[in-house]
Design a protein around this motif. Structure first.
Motif, PDB file in Angstrom:
ATOM      1  N   LEU A  90      46.282 -27.586  37.768  1.00 46.52           N
ATOM      2  CA  LEU A  90      46.806 -26.546  38.661  1.00 46.52           C
ATOM      3  C   LEU A  90      48.029 -27.000  39.452  1.00 46.52           C
ATOM      4  O   LEU A  90      48.450 -26.316  40.381  1.00 46.52           O
ATOM      5  CB  LEU A  90      45.690 -26.090  39.618  1.00 46.52           C
ATOM      6  N   ARG A 344      31.788 -17.403  42.119  1.00 43.80           N
ATOM      7  CA  ARG A 344      32.462 -18.548  42.737  1.00 43.80           C
ATOM      8  C   ARG A 344      33.458 -19.217  41.780  1.00 43.80           C
ATOM      9  O   ARG A 344      34.605 -19.477  42.127  1.00 43.80           O
ATOM     10  CB  ARG A 344      31.400 -19.569  43.227  1.00 43.80           C
ATOM     11  N   PRO A 348      39.583 -18.513  40.875  1.00 45.02           N
ATOM     12  CA  PRO A 348      40.950 -18.815  40.412  1.00 45.02           C
ATOM     13  C   PRO A 348      41.461 -17.798  39.386  1.00 45.02           C
ATOM     14  O   PRO A 348      42.635 -17.391  39.429  1.00 45.02           O
ATOM     15  CB  PRO A 348      40.815 -20.205  39.768  1.00 45.02           C
ATOM     16  N   LYS A 359      49.026 -22.019  45.891  1.00 43.11           N
ATOM     17  CA  LYS A 359      47.736 -22.718  45.973  1.00 43.11           C
ATOM     18  C   LYS A 359      47.835 -23.987  46.801  1.00 43.11           C
ATOM     19  O   LYS A 359      48.733 -24.792  46.583  1.00 43.11           O
ATOM     20  CB  LYS A 359      47.305 -23.161  44.570  1.00 43.11           C
ATOM     21  N   TYR A 389      38.292 -20.598  50.266  1.00 41.30           N
ATOM     22  CA  TYR A 389      37.000 -20.873  49.623  1.00 41.30           C
ATOM     23  C   TYR A 389      36.992 -22.343  49.237  1.00 41.30           C
ATOM     24  O   TYR A 389      37.976 -23.048  49.459  1.00 41.30           O
ATOM     25  CB  TYR A 389      36.776 -19.972  48.395  1.00 41.30           C
ATOM     26  N   HIS A 391      34.845 -26.269  48.349  1.00 42.99           N
ATOM     27  CA  HIS A 391      33.725 -27.194  48.328  1.00 42.99           C
ATOM     28  C   HIS A 391      33.454 -27.648  49.771  1.00 42.99           C
ATOM     29  O   HIS A 391      33.835 -28.763  50.158  1.00 42.99           O
ATOM     30  CB  HIS A 391      34.071 -28.371  47.418  1.00 42.99           C
ATOM     31  N   HIS A 398      40.056 -24.611  49.443  1.00 43.99           N
ATOM     32  CA  HIS A 398      41.079 -24.047  48.555  1.00 43.99           C
ATOM     33  C   HIS A 398      41.713 -22.869  49.285  1.00 43.99           C
ATOM     34  O   HIS A 398      41.131 -21.781  49.353  1.00 43.99           O
ATOM     35  CB  HIS A 398      40.468 -23.611  47.223  1.00 43.99           C
ATOM     36  N   ASN A 400      44.340 -20.187  49.255  1.00 43.23           N
ATOM     37  CA  ASN A 400      45.163 -19.507  48.247  1.00 43.23           C
ATOM     38  C   ASN A 400      45.856 -18.316  48.892  1.00 43.23           C
ATOM     39  O   ASN A 400      45.220 -17.554  49.635  1.00 43.23           O
ATOM     40  CB  ASN A 400      44.293 -19.008  47.081  1.00 43.23           C
ATOM     41  N   GLU A 432      41.661 -32.589  45.290  1.00 41.89           N
ATOM     42  CA  GLU A 432      41.104 -32.840  43.957  1.00 41.89           C
ATOM     43  C   GLU A 432      42.009 -32.449  42.796  1.00 41.89           C
ATOM     44  O   GLU A 432      41.742 -32.838  41.671  1.00 41.89           O
ATOM     45  CB  GLU A 432      39.738 -32.147  43.809  1.00 41.89           C
ATOM     46  N   HIS A 433      43.061 -31.697  43.011  1.00 45.28           N
ATOM     47  CA  HIS A 433      43.875 -31.252  41.873  1.00 45.28           C
ATOM     48  C   HIS A 433      44.971 -32.230  41.494  1.00 45.28           C
ATOM     49  O   HIS A 433      45.534 -32.132  40.407  1.00 45.28           O
ATOM     50  CB  HIS A 433      44.504 -29.879  42.149  1.00 45.28           C
TER      51      HIS A 433
HETATM   52  C1  2HG Z   1      37.841 -24.396  42.233  1.00 47.84           C
HETATM   53  O1  2HG Z   1      37.147 -25.077  42.980  1.00 47.84           O
HETATM   54  C2  2HG Z   1      39.060 -25.024  41.632  1.00 47.84           C
HETATM   55  O2  2HG Z   1      37.537 -23.241  41.901  1.00 47.84           O
HETATM   56  C3  2HG Z   1      40.306 -24.157  41.706  1.00 47.84           C
HETATM   57  O3  2HG Z   1      39.305 -26.286  42.141  1.00 47.84           O
HETATM   58  C4  2HG Z   1      40.746 -23.914  43.105  1.00 47.84           C
HETATM   59  O4  2HG Z   1      42.283 -22.288  42.329  1.00 47.84           O
HETATM   60  C5  2HG Z   1      41.966 -23.020  43.239  1.00 47.84           C
HETATM   61  O5  2HG Z   1      42.574 -23.025  44.307  1.00 47.84           O
END
Ligand code: 2HG
Ligand code: FAD
Ligand code: ZN
Length: 481
Positions: A90, A344, A348, A359, A389, A391, A398, A400, A432-433
């Motif tokens: 991403l 969930r 994305p 993002k 949203y 973790h 995240h 967005n 994490e990306h």
């Molecule tokens: C997730 O946790 C991915 O769904 C994508 O890491 C996060 O699109 C994203 O911002």
């Protein structure tokens, strides 16, 4: 948009000529030296369809030896390359910026061995994550990582990005579960670090350099990973909370009361749920359509069906009574559980369908995490749909920002503000990306000058001609001094 708008091709790199093609064909055979325009179009385009490279050549090796021969040749000819797995990254790391040769690992998809006693899986880098999950399921084991892109992403790509995903809260990062690697260096040297031991303190543990280095130090060809046994009882709850503080307090409670069985703690705000319900095929709100501001998914995984379920139910009842949750539902079967996950994991994709998206993948102290979403809403007003949203159990937001179309005046309202804010609150601009192309020049928001200088020295030592995934991870200026 083309990458070329914000980067300059390094003139030290050679362009591929007909002699090179002949040479690659002598290594791989004609079929796997790909010049077909349609295939190249896909491989030149990232998952977000935000950037497009202009590579005229994709190579598909089958073996480590072939990768070694390719890199040795490219290094001697100064041909730049980009390693590519499932191309689900991403941050624009998996596609060429200019005309780099794409080395795609899809044909390297063999499982080498699985040890049922230790749970150690050894496989090639091109194995698709979902295929590994299915293979292990038959053996009574699971992968220690799971993510929405599992149908396409490859384990080599996961390790190269140090992907986190939905289970990190339970099984930890790939720096802990990856036991060994085989990688090919820029000059074609094959590094055999494919150990299967949990403990091995004989000198520097070099595999860690490859975990999360996004193809900039070597191409990973094989991996060895510790997989946990599959436990018999998995439960999933979809809960509603009225405010962010409740999501946070609920996390502490969940760690305290469900600690030994907690396997995922994810959150989404109402705006994320709306997008998922609007754009995802087959998505249904698991709860009656009342107005809630936040939603939390709690998954437990344990070995005793009766007591695990009782424990979770008692926890949910307590949380309802104390007002931490305002509603909730427990999945009754696997289908219902996967429909909750669909929401969930599908965010994305929903965002992609909604239009353009900026993002940000931020690590932040949990108590501060949602403030940036609210501040961003205030800054942008009705110009954009700001959603949060991620973790929550790992302190990973995240953020967005969904827009009808990409717009530089909106972008100027977002950046550098979002990076400065994250840095000020001691967060990370990439949880994490990775940094890829889009965030390479933002590295200083999260790393000191001295740290970046040491990274650049390591890069120059391992890849003196800079042929491996150029323009990514490190800002080009850090490599010229
Ligand atoms: C997730 O946790 C991915 O769904 C994508 O890491 C996060 O699109 C994203 O911002
Ligand atoms: P690619 O996209 O092909 O490549 C990613 C990077 O790794 C590139 O820099 C590439 O050059 C390098 N690379 C690939 N293979 C190799 C190799 N063998 N050797 C050396 N370098 C290599 N990420 C998370 O961390 N957590 C999530 O929950 C998560 N969910 C996602 C959900 C969706 C729907 C999508 C589209 C992406 C998600 N991601 C997530 C992003 C994540 O980075 C990727 O999905 C995945 O880890 C990349 O694997 P890939 O095989 O597609 O790699
Ligand atoms: Zn994520």
């Amino acid at each position: 948009r083309n990458y070329a708008t914000s980067a300059q091709r390094n003139p030290m790199f050679s362009s591929v000529n007909s002699d090179d093609i002949v040479h690659f064909k002598s290594i791989l055979g004609d079929k796997y030296v790909i010049e077909d325009k349609d295939k190249l179009d896909d491989a030149n385009t990232d998952w977000l369809r935000k950037f497009k490279g202009s590579s005229k050549l994709m190579l598909q090796p089958r073996t480590t030896e072939e990768v070694s021969q390719i890199l040795k040749y490219c290094n001697s000819r100064r041909i730049a390359v980009v390693p590519q797995g499932g191309n689900t990254g991403l941050v624009g790391g998996s596609i060429p910026v200019f005309d780099e040769v794409i080395i795609n690992t899809s044909r390297m998809h063999k499982i080498v061995s699985f040890d049922k006693v230790s749970g150690v899986l050894v496989c090639e880098a091109g194995c698709v994550l979902e295929n590994l999950i299915s293979f292990l399921d038959n053996e009574g084991f699971i992968m220690p990582l799971d993510l929405g892109a599992k149908g396409s992403c490859q384990i080599g790509g996961n390790i190269s990005t140090n992907a986190g995903g939905l289970r990190l809260v339970r099984y930890g990062s790939l720096h802990g579960t990856v036991l060994g690697l085989e990688a090919v260096l820029a000059d074609g040297t094959i590094l055999d670090m494919l150990g299967t031991l949990r403990k091995d303190n004989t000198g520097y543990d070099l595999k860690h350099l490859f975990i999360g280095s996004e193809g900039s130090l070597g191409l990973i060809t094989k991996i060895s990973i510790l997989t946990p046994p599959k436990l018999s009882s998995v439960n999933l709850a979809f809960l509603a909370c009225s405010d962010y503080r409740s999501c946070q307090k609920l996390l502490l409670e969940a760690k305290r009361k469900l600690g030994e069985i907690l396997s995922a703690y994810e959150f989404l705000d109402a705006q994320s749920l709306d997008l998922a319900l609007k754009h995802l095929e087959g998505a249904r709100n698991p709860l009656p359509p009342l107005m809630h501001n936040f939603y939390v998914l709690i998954e437990t995984t344990g070995s005793d069906e009766t007591s695990d379920k009782q424990k979770l139910e008692a926890f949910l009842l307590d949380s309802l009574e104390s007002g931490l949750i305002s509603d909730g539902v427990l999945a009754q079967d696997i289908q219902q559980a996967s429909s909750f996950w669909h929401i969930r994991e599908g965010i994305p994709e929903a965002l992609l369908k909604a239009g353009g998206v900026y993002k940000y993948d931020l690590s932040l102290p949990v108590e501060k995490m949602y403030d940036i979403v609210e501040e961003m809403r205030t800054r942008l007003g009705s110009a954009a749909n700001v959603v949060g949203y991620g973790h929550l159990g790992d302190g990973n937001l995240h953020l967005n920002i969904s827009v009808p179309q990409y717009d530089n005046t909106i972008l100027a309202q977002i950046e550098p503000f979002v990076y400065e804010w994250t840095s000020k609150h001691h967060g990370s601009i990439s949880a994490e990306h990775g940094l890829g192309f889009t965030k390479a020049d933002k590295i200083y928001y999260s790393k000191s000058l001295e740290t970046v200088q040491l990274m650049a020295s390591i890069k120059k030592l391992m890849d003196p001609h800079g042929i491996l995934n150029p323009y990514k991870v490190l800002p080009p200026s850090s490599l010229t001094s």
